[in-house]
Design a protein around this motif. Structure first.
Motif, PDB file in Angstrom:
ATOM      1  N   SER A 108       0.830  -1.205   0.000  1.00 57.55           N
ATOM      2  CA  SER A 108       0.000   0.000   0.000  1.00 57.55           C
ATOM      3  C   SER A 108       0.870   1.263   0.000  1.00 57.55           C
ATOM      4  N   GLN A 109       2.019   1.221   0.679  1.00 59.85           N
ATOM      5  CA  GLN A 109       2.916   2.375   0.670  1.00 59.85           C
ATOM      6  C   GLN A 109       3.544   2.562  -0.702  1.00 59.85           C
ATOM      7  N   MET A 110       3.890   1.467  -1.361  1.00 55.47           N
ATOM      8  CA  MET A 110       4.458   1.553  -2.705  1.00 55.47           C
ATOM      9  C   MET A 110       3.436   2.172  -3.662  1.00 55.47           C
ATOM     10  N   LYS A 111       2.178   1.754  -3.561  1.00 62.48           N
ATOM     11  CA  LYS A 111       1.124   2.300  -4.417  1.00 62.48           C
ATOM     12  C   LYS A 111       0.951   3.789  -4.142  1.00 62.48           C
ATOM     13  N   GLU A 112       0.991   4.179  -2.878  1.00 59.53           N
ATOM     14  CA  GLU A 112       0.840   5.587  -2.521  1.00 59.53           C
ATOM     15  C   GLU A 112       1.969   6.414  -3.120  1.00 59.53           C
ATOM     16  N   ILE A 113       3.191   5.904  -3.079  1.00 57.81           N
ATOM     17  CA  ILE A 113       4.332   6.619  -3.654  1.00 57.81           C
ATOM     18  C   ILE A 113       4.164   6.762  -5.163  1.00 57.81           C
ATOM     19  N   ARG A 114       3.766   5.662  -5.848  1.00 51.89           N
ATOM     20  CA  ARG A 114       3.550   5.732  -7.300  1.00 51.89           C
ATOM     21  C   ARG A 114       2.426   6.705  -7.633  1.00 51.89           C
ATOM     22  N   ASP A 115       1.357   6.685  -6.851  1.00 54.40           N
ATOM     23  CA  ASP A 115       0.236   7.600  -7.083  1.00 54.40           C
ATOM     24  C   ASP A 115       0.671   9.049  -6.930  1.00 54.40           C
ATOM     25  N   MET A 116       1.524   9.327  -5.927  1.00 51.23           N
ATOM     26  CA  MET A 116       2.020  10.687  -5.738  1.00 51.23           C
ATOM     27  C   MET A 116       2.824  11.143  -6.955  1.00 51.23           C
ATOM     28  N   HIS A 117       3.644  10.240  -7.514  1.00 50.01           N
ATOM     29  CA  HIS A 117       4.422  10.582  -8.705  1.00 50.01           C
ATOM     30  C   HIS A 117       3.497  10.865  -9.879  1.00 50.01           C
ATOM     31  N   ASN A 118       2.483  10.035 -10.050  1.00 49.70           N
ATOM     32  CA  ASN A 118       1.544  10.237 -11.153  1.00 49.70           C
ATOM     33  C   ASN A 118       0.785  11.550 -10.973  1.00 49.70           C
ATOM     34  N   ASN A 119       0.360  11.848  -9.742  1.00 51.08           N
ATOM     35  CA  ASN A 119      -0.342  13.106  -9.483  1.00 51.08           C
ATOM     36  C   ASN A 119       0.552  14.298  -9.778  1.00 51.08           C
ATOM     37  N   THR A 120       1.830  14.211  -9.391  1.00 48.69           N
ATOM     38  CA  THR A 120       2.777  15.296  -9.647  1.00 48.69           C
ATOM     39  C   THR A 120       2.942  15.508 -11.144  1.00 48.69           C
ATOM     40  N   SER A 121       3.056  14.416 -11.897  1.00 50.91           N
ATOM     41  CA  SER A 121       3.201  14.505 -13.344  1.00 50.91           C
ATOM     42  C   SER A 121       1.979  15.168 -13.964  1.00 50.91           C
ATOM     43  N   GLN A 122       0.801  14.806 -13.491  1.00 52.43           N
ATOM     44  CA  GLN A 122      -0.433  15.405 -14.006  1.00 52.43           C
ATOM     45  C   GLN A 122      -0.511  16.888 -13.644  1.00 52.43           C
ATOM     46  N   MET A 123      -0.081  17.243 -12.424  1.00 54.12           N
ATOM     47  CA  MET A 123      -0.097  18.646 -12.005  1.00 54.12           C
ATOM     48  C   MET A 123       0.841  19.482 -12.876  1.00 54.12           C
ATOM     49  N   ILE A 124       2.023  18.935 -13.188  1.00 52.19           N
ATOM     50  CA  ILE A 124       2.977  19.653 -14.039  1.00 52.19           C
ATOM     51  C   ILE A 124       2.374  19.880 -15.419  1.00 52.19           C
ATOM     52  N   ALA A 125       1.761  18.840 -15.995  1.00 54.38           N
ATOM     53  CA  ALA A 125       1.152  18.972 -17.322  1.00 54.38           C
ATOM     54  C   ALA A 125       0.035  20.010 -17.309  1.00 54.38           C
ATOM     55  N   LYS A 126      -0.788  20.012 -16.267  1.00 55.29           N
ATOM     56  CA  LYS A 126      -1.882  20.983 -16.161  1.00 55.29           C
ATOM     57  C   LYS A 126      -1.331  22.401 -16.029  1.00 55.29           C
ATOM     58  N   LEU A 127      -0.293  22.582 -15.194  1.00 59.70           N
ATOM     59  CA  LEU A 127       0.316  23.912 -15.050  1.00 59.70           C
ATOM     60  C   LEU A 127       0.898  24.405 -16.375  1.00 59.70           C
ATOM     61  N   GLU A 128       1.557  23.502 -17.110  1.00 63.23           N
ATOM     62  CA  GLU A 128       2.115  23.895 -18.400  1.00 63.23           C
ATOM     63  C   GLU A 128       1.008  24.336 -19.351  1.00 63.23           C
TER      64      GLU A 128
END
Length: 142
Positions: A108-128
């Motif tokens: 569950s911690q590994m999934k949370e870490i991967r989800d955080m990375h995916n969310n960060t990537s999506q946030m960067i794309a949205k900001l751009e």
């Protein structure tokens, strides 16, 4: 181009990512992570945010103490050993990655870490995209 918002707005956000690049921002980075929270360096408020991440390039670390750089590079090595190398331009989605075998890390911690990375990537794309739209609405071009 810069986006300006108040500290209160940033602190109210669910997640915050601060991108610091270049040697001209090196002092701000050092004040942000090596000193206490200060009204003189409002970016230092990120120390108080429960879900914040600071992303910086090598040049931005020029004013940091050697111990600080060593510490964070060690964290990066641990991260890469747990999840593998991840680049900003080629972040795999959580559904296409198989979790690495990491003895001490609960699935569950590994999934949370991967989800955080995916969310960060999506946030960067949205900001751009938002920056592009803002420039277009003001008649600016790159």
């Amino acid at each position: 181009m810069a986006l300006t918002v108040g500290v209160g707005t940033v602190m109210d956000a669910r997640e915050v990512m601060v991108l610091i690049s270049g040697q001209n921002k090196a002092i701000a980075l050092s004040k942000c992570i090596e000193e206490g929270v200060s009204h003189m360096w409002t970016v230092s408020a990120m120390q108080m945010h429960p879900k914040s991440i600071i992303v910086c390039d090598e040049d931005a670390t020029m004013e940091l103490r050697v111990k600080t750089v060593t510490y964070f590079k060690g964290l990066e090595d641990v991260h890469n050993n747990m999840l593998g190398e991840m680049t900003v331009l080629n972040l795999p989605s959580a559904s296409t990655r198989s979790p690495p075998s990491s003895p001490g890390q609960a699935p569950s911690q590994m999934k949370e870490i991967r989800d955080m990375h995916n969310n960060t990537s999506q946030m960067i794309a949205k900001l751009e995209n938002d920056i592009i739209k803002l420039k277009q609405s003001k008649g600016e071009t790159e």
